[in-house]
Design a protein around this motif. Structure first.
Motif, PDB file in Angstrom:
ATOM      1  N   ILE B 304       0.838  -1.200   0.000  1.00 12.51           N
ATOM      2  CA  ILE B 304       0.000   0.000   0.000  1.00 12.51           C
ATOM      3  C   ILE B 304       0.870   1.245   0.000  1.00 12.51           C
ATOM      4  N   ASN B 305       1.873   1.238   0.899  1.00 14.51           N
ATOM      5  CA  ASN B 305       2.773   2.386   0.990  1.00 14.51           C
ATOM      6  C   ASN B 305       3.475   2.667  -0.317  1.00 14.51           C
ATOM      7  N   LEU B 306       3.970   1.599  -0.935  1.00 17.78           N
ATOM      8  CA  LEU B 306       4.717   1.769  -2.172  1.00 17.78           C
ATOM      9  C   LEU B 306       3.820   2.342  -3.267  1.00 17.78           C
ATOM     10  N   LEU B 307       2.642   1.719  -3.439  1.00 11.41           N
ATOM     11  CA  LEU B 307       1.749   2.173  -4.510  1.00 11.41           C
ATOM     12  C   LEU B 307       1.338   3.627  -4.272  1.00 11.41           C
ATOM     13  N   ASN B 308       0.989   3.945  -3.019  1.00 10.18           N
ATOM     14  CA  ASN B 308       0.578   5.311  -2.719  1.00 10.18           C
ATOM     15  C   ASN B 308       1.697   6.314  -2.935  1.00 10.18           C
ATOM     16  N   THR B 309       2.920   5.908  -2.604  1.00 16.35           N
ATOM     17  CA  THR B 309       4.020   6.866  -2.660  1.00 16.35           C
ATOM     18  C   THR B 309       4.504   7.129  -4.071  1.00 16.35           C
ATOM     19  N   VAL B 310       4.679   6.068  -4.861  1.00 16.12           N
ATOM     20  CA  VAL B 310       5.384   6.281  -6.123  1.00 16.12           C
ATOM     21  C   VAL B 310       4.470   6.540  -7.318  1.00 16.12           C
ATOM     22  N   SER B 311       3.249   6.036  -7.260  1.00 13.34           N
ATOM     23  CA  SER B 311       2.456   6.075  -8.467  1.00 13.34           C
ATOM     24  C   SER B 311       2.064   7.503  -8.864  1.00 13.34           C
ATOM     25  N   GLU B 312       2.367   7.874 -10.096  1.00 15.91           N
ATOM     26  CA  GLU B 312       2.065   9.197 -10.647  1.00 15.91           C
ATOM     27  C   GLU B 312       2.730  10.334  -9.873  1.00 15.91           C
ATOM     28  N   ALA B 313       3.670   9.992  -8.989  1.00 22.73           N
ATOM     29  CA  ALA B 313       4.366  11.048  -8.251  1.00 22.73           C
ATOM     30  C   ALA B 313       5.472  11.585  -9.140  1.00 22.73           C
ATOM     31  N   SER B 314       5.743  12.866  -9.022  1.00 22.28           N
ATOM     32  CA  SER B 314       6.828  13.364  -9.835  1.00 22.28           C
ATOM     33  C   SER B 314       8.136  13.057  -9.096  1.00 22.28           C
ATOM     34  N   PHE B 322      13.514   6.881  -1.434  1.00 15.11           N
ATOM     35  CA  PHE B 322      13.476   6.457  -2.829  1.00 15.11           C
ATOM     36  C   PHE B 322      14.853   6.595  -3.466  1.00 15.11           C
ATOM     37  N   SER B 323      15.469   7.755  -3.286  1.00 11.25           N
ATOM     38  CA  SER B 323      16.777   7.928  -3.918  1.00 11.25           C
ATOM     39  C   SER B 323      17.858   7.135  -3.195  1.00 11.25           C
ATOM     40  N   ASN B 324      17.700   6.917  -1.861  1.00  7.27           N
ATOM     41  CA  ASN B 324      18.672   6.065  -1.158  1.00  7.27           C
ATOM     42  C   ASN B 324      18.730   4.684  -1.786  1.00  7.27           C
ATOM     43  N   TRP B 325      17.543   4.117  -2.026  1.00  5.49           N
ATOM     44  CA  TRP B 325      17.519   2.753  -2.554  1.00  5.49           C
ATOM     45  C   TRP B 325      17.838   2.746  -4.041  1.00  5.49           C
ATOM     46  N   GLU B 326      17.559   3.850  -4.712  1.00  7.14           N
ATOM     47  CA  GLU B 326      17.984   3.958  -6.104  1.00  7.14           C
ATOM     48  C   GLU B 326      19.514   3.957  -6.163  1.00  7.14           C
ATOM     49  N   ASN B 327      20.122   4.696  -5.211  1.00  2.00           N
ATOM     50  CA  ASN B 327      21.577   4.748  -5.171  1.00  2.00           C
ATOM     51  C   ASN B 327      22.197   3.396  -4.880  1.00  2.00           C
ATOM     52  N   SER B 328      21.510   2.567  -4.100  1.00  2.79           N
ATOM     53  CA  SER B 328      22.087   1.243  -3.838  1.00  2.79           C
ATOM     54  C   SER B 328      21.687   0.241  -4.928  1.00  2.79           C
ATOM     55  N   GLY B 329      20.989   0.729  -5.960  1.00  3.05           N
ATOM     56  CA  GLY B 329      20.747  -0.124  -7.128  1.00  3.05           C
ATOM     57  C   GLY B 329      19.523  -1.016  -7.018  1.00  3.05           C
ATOM     58  N   ASP B 335      12.143   7.001 -17.476  1.00  2.00           N
ATOM     59  CA  ASP B 335      11.034   7.913 -17.794  1.00  2.00           C
ATOM     60  C   ASP B 335      10.658   7.748 -19.264  1.00  2.00           C
ATOM     61  N   LYS B 336       9.860   6.698 -19.534  1.00  2.00           N
ATOM     62  CA  LYS B 336       9.589   6.369 -20.936  1.00  2.00           C
ATOM     63  C   LYS B 336       8.859   7.488 -21.669  1.00  2.00           C
ATOM     64  N   ASN B 337       7.848   8.092 -21.021  1.00  2.00           N
ATOM     65  CA  ASN B 337       7.079   9.136 -21.717  1.00  2.00           C
ATOM     66  C   ASN B 337       7.574  10.543 -21.405  1.00  2.00           C
ATOM     67  N   GLU B 338       8.667  10.617 -20.694  1.00  2.00           N
ATOM     68  CA  GLU B 338       9.334  11.890 -20.405  1.00  2.00           C
ATOM     69  C   GLU B 338       8.412  12.941 -19.803  1.00  2.00           C
ATOM     70  N   ASP B 339       7.566  12.479 -18.824  1.00  2.00           N
ATOM     71  CA  ASP B 339       6.725  13.479 -18.162  1.00  2.00           C
ATOM     72  C   ASP B 339       7.234  13.794 -16.758  1.00  2.00           C
ATOM     73  N   GLY B 340       8.367  13.183 -16.393  1.00  2.00           N
ATOM     74  CA  GLY B 340       8.935  13.457 -15.082  1.00  2.00           C
ATOM     75  C   GLY B 340       8.192  12.784 -13.936  1.00  2.00           C
ATOM     76  N   LYS B 341       7.117  12.032 -14.275  1.00  2.00           N
ATOM     77  CA  LYS B 341       6.348  11.334 -13.236  1.00  2.00           C
ATOM     78  C   LYS B 341       6.550   9.827 -13.382  1.00  2.00           C
TER      79      LYS B 341
END
Lengths: 95, 600
Positions: B304-314, B322-329, B335-341
């Motif tokens: 629930i947390n994940l879906l609420n946090t990331v979906s359609e969020a810019s 989010f960026s911490n775990w992105e940094n650890s890979g 961004d396939k449609n290049e809308d920043g979301k």
């Protein structure tokens, strides 16, 4: 070797029969809550609600685990009774 | 204090504790080394079994997997707990009464055959190494993620610790260390689970929160999750995608495999009495169930947390985790449609696991070199972050994150130690003492066990540092092989007096070869064919151990009726292990009448 009339043998055989009967009845419950309610009949049970859970889903993700714990304790308790009944409990003269 | 300082502190303190326990409880004899002198209290043994059993996979990965597969997660939940019922009722008390040190010991004696013993030793070693390779890797990963050392260094530290208490303390040292590890682990798992349950449902007990309403929505957790999934194009959380027959076979293979895993069975050799062995199995499952009933709750909350946090969020507005775990890979975004979301929906965002380039994209995201896939999904989320990122998602303080690190290490180390002990015991006791060098003294045997444990630690460490690509593929092996080999042999050894050497050996060999061949074919020789259309009866390689077990039983039955019954002393042995007290094979049992046997 021992004949069927041998009382020791007969007691051991009776103990083993009762053990098997207990074992089988508990395993039937084990199978019913997990493979039965959690897998085979899950779609049917999902029509019913238990709190916020569809019933089949609850059995699969919570209920069967609670039942497993209870089953083992019932087994341990009943086997202790059986050991005493047939005087094969491990006290005093045990190694 | 910073989170990193706290992490060092928690890990350092827990390691100091494990080492202190190892020194305090070091083994002086083979009996202490192999089975802790048979003096472990059932509650302590239950905790040790829980820690032994729950590996890095249970602690870190299980809730994450369930979070992504929803209903099908039941396979693991029921499979990995239901086996204890079989173990408690069909194996543990009788093996305890048998009173020897190892599983191959039982197989060898019951089937009066060195061949059977050697087959069993090979299975034990194979199953244990398969399993331990993943654990050492897990230790390395936890270290590298939280302490920013590289994985090799992490594995080396882990090896040092395991070496110390497994080699010095043997089963006695391991048992009491595992009790401590259980406590660390369960505390580390429950604290974030409780907080996140309060956050989402207002109920502090995750098992109950799982069935409650999501605060302020009037919908239950599962309804909410099904609704969110439908909105975003995932299939409903409470629907499964595996076929009923496959779920049935996988669950059975995991249950029977659990009951047949040598490092779990051997724990029941350490209790003082048969009565304690039964009780201890109950405590073991109780302690395991605390984590296993919480895991599906954590899975749903995290989803629930994940879906609420990331979906359609810019991307720019996302929280720091989010960026911490992105940094650890472990998270990647294209961004396939290049809308920043972030568009998050069903399907793979890219081909394979993300391969990051050094560059950053327009929004500051890490770029990947993978080919984007055709679907709309833009987000890659590694399943493991569901447990690891939980405290951050729930905005818990740094000490909880430090606790998770210590808990993950406890889970991985305790399982690794148990497995290494089983390997060393099989080598020193079953291969050396019982086969190659029967003349060696207790002291020499103990030395051999320690050397074997040392060698096993080194091999396991090498697997951790240079993970063979096949490790992830062969997890199904450990359970399938245990299900297809040991479980039937032990079960028939206890419950079917007529079962003889020829039946047991041919059953083990056919069950094992069948399971082995099926898994090797679909996992290695022809992985492209690994789909439901090609499987026999729709059974996946994960579930094939169940069929292997049935083959084992049938072959054993047929062969044993074509050959001579087992000798009389074996039949007496079987009668003996069925009764908790006395050893009638050596001294005729006194039934009933004497005062000594009438304590009541």
């Amino acid at each position: 070797m021992a004949t069927p009339q041998d009382p020791k043998k007969a007691a051991a055989a009776a103990y083993w029969r009762e053990n098997i009967r207990l074992l089988l009845s508990l395993l039937v419950i084990w199978f019913a809550v997990s493979f039965g309610a959690g897998i085979l009949f899950v779609d049917y049970l999902d029509q019913f609600q238990l709190g916020g859970f569809p019933l089949g889903f609850w059995f699969a993700q919570q209920g069967s685990i609670y039942t497993f714990v209870v089953l083992i304790f019932i087994y341990a308790w009943q086997m202790n009774r059986l050991d005493h009944k047939y005087h094969v409990n491990e006290e005093e003269d045990d190694v | 204090m910073t989170t990193e300082m706290l992490t060092y502190l928690f890990i350092g303190a827990s390691f100091a504790l494990y080492i202190a326990i190892a020194i305090w409880s070091r083994a002086g004899s083979t009996g202490e080394y192999y089975v802790a002198g048979k003096g472990v209290h059932p509650v302590a043994n239950g905790m040790a079994t829980g820690a032994d059993w729950m590996s890095a996979a249970s602690f870190i990965s299980m809730a994450g997997i369930i979070s992504f597969i929803g209903r099908d997660g039941a396979v693991y939940l029921m499979g990995w707990t239901g086996g204890y019922v079989l173990l408690a009722m069909c194996l543990a008390p009788y093996l305890r009464k048998f009173g020897k040190f190892t599983v191959p010991d039982f197989v060898g004696e019951r089937y009066y055959s060195q061949t059977a013993r050697v087959v069993a030793v090979i299975c034990v070693i194979f199953i244990s190494f398969t399993y331990v390779a993943g654990q050492m890797r897990g230790v390395g990963i936890v270290f590298s993620r939280y302490l920013e050392v590289d994985i090799t260094m992490g594995v080396l530290i882990g090896m040092g610790i395991v070496f110390f208490y497994a080699v010095l303390g043997g089963m006695k040292g391991i048992t009491y260390t595992q009790v401590a590890q259980y406590c660390v682990m369960i505390f580390a798992f429950m604290i974030p689970a409780i907080f996140i349950s309060i956050m989402i449902t207002g109920n502090p007990i995750p098992q109950l929160g799982f069935g409650s309403e999501v605060t302020g929505t009037g919908q239950s957790v599962l309804e909410k999750l099904n609704g969110l999934s439908a909105e975003l194009g995932f299939k409903p959380y409470t629907d499964g995608s595996k076929s009923t027959i496959d779920v049935f076979f996988i669950t059975m293979a995991l249950m029977v495999g659990t009951a047949g895993l040598p490092h779990v069975i051997v724990r029941f050799f350490t209790t003082p009495t048969v009565r304690d062995a039964r009780k201890s199995a109950g405590y073991a499952l109780l302690f395991i169930a605390i984590l296993y009933t919480t895991a599906p709750a954590v899975a749903s909350f995290a989803r629930i947390n994940l879906l609420n946090t990331v979906s359609e969020a810019s991307y720019k507005d996302l929280p720091g985790w989010f960026s911490n775990w992105e940094n650890s890979g472990l998270i990647a975004w294209i961004d396939k449609n290049e809308d920043g979301k972030i568009q998050y929906t069903d399907g793979h965002p890219m081909a394979g696991k993300p391969q990051f380039t050094a560059e950053r994209g327009n929004n500051g995201e890490r770029l990947v070199s993978n080919t984007p896939s055709a679907g709309n999904n833009e987000l890659y989320v590694d399943r493991d972050i569901m447990v690891l990122a939980n405290p951050e998602i729930a905005q818990l303080p740094g000490w909880v994150i430090a606790l998770i690190a210590a808990g993950g290490l406890a889970a991985a180390l305790s399982t690794a130690a148990g497995l290494l002990l089983v390997i060393s015991t099989s080598v020193s006791h079953d291969l050396l003492k019982r086969n190659l060098m029967p003349g060696i003294s207790d002291k020499q045997e103990l030395l051999a066990a320690r050397i074997a444990a040392g060698v096993a630690v080194v091999i396991a460490g090498l697997f951790g540092i240079y993970p063979p690509a096949f490790v992830a593929q062969v997890v199904a092996f450990a359970f399938g092989l245990a299900a297809a080999s040991f479980f039937p042999a032990i079960l028939m050894g206890i419950f079917y007096k007529r079962m003889n050497r020829e039946g047991a050996i041919s059953g083990m060999v056919t069950g094992l070869s069948f399971t082995f061949a099926y898994i090797v074919y679909f996992k290695f020789i022809n992985p492209a064919a690994n789909t439901a259309d090609h499987w026999w009866f729709g059974v996946s390689p994960e579930g094939i151990g169940t069929l292997g077990m049935l083959i084992n039983f049938s072959v054993a039955m047929v062969v044993c009726h074509l050959t001579a019954p087992p000798p009389q002393h074996i039949q007496t042995l079987v009668e003996d292990i069925r009764v908790p007290r006395g050893t009638p094979s050596r001294q005729p049992e006194v039934q009933g009448g004497t005062p000594a046997s009438h304590p009541g």
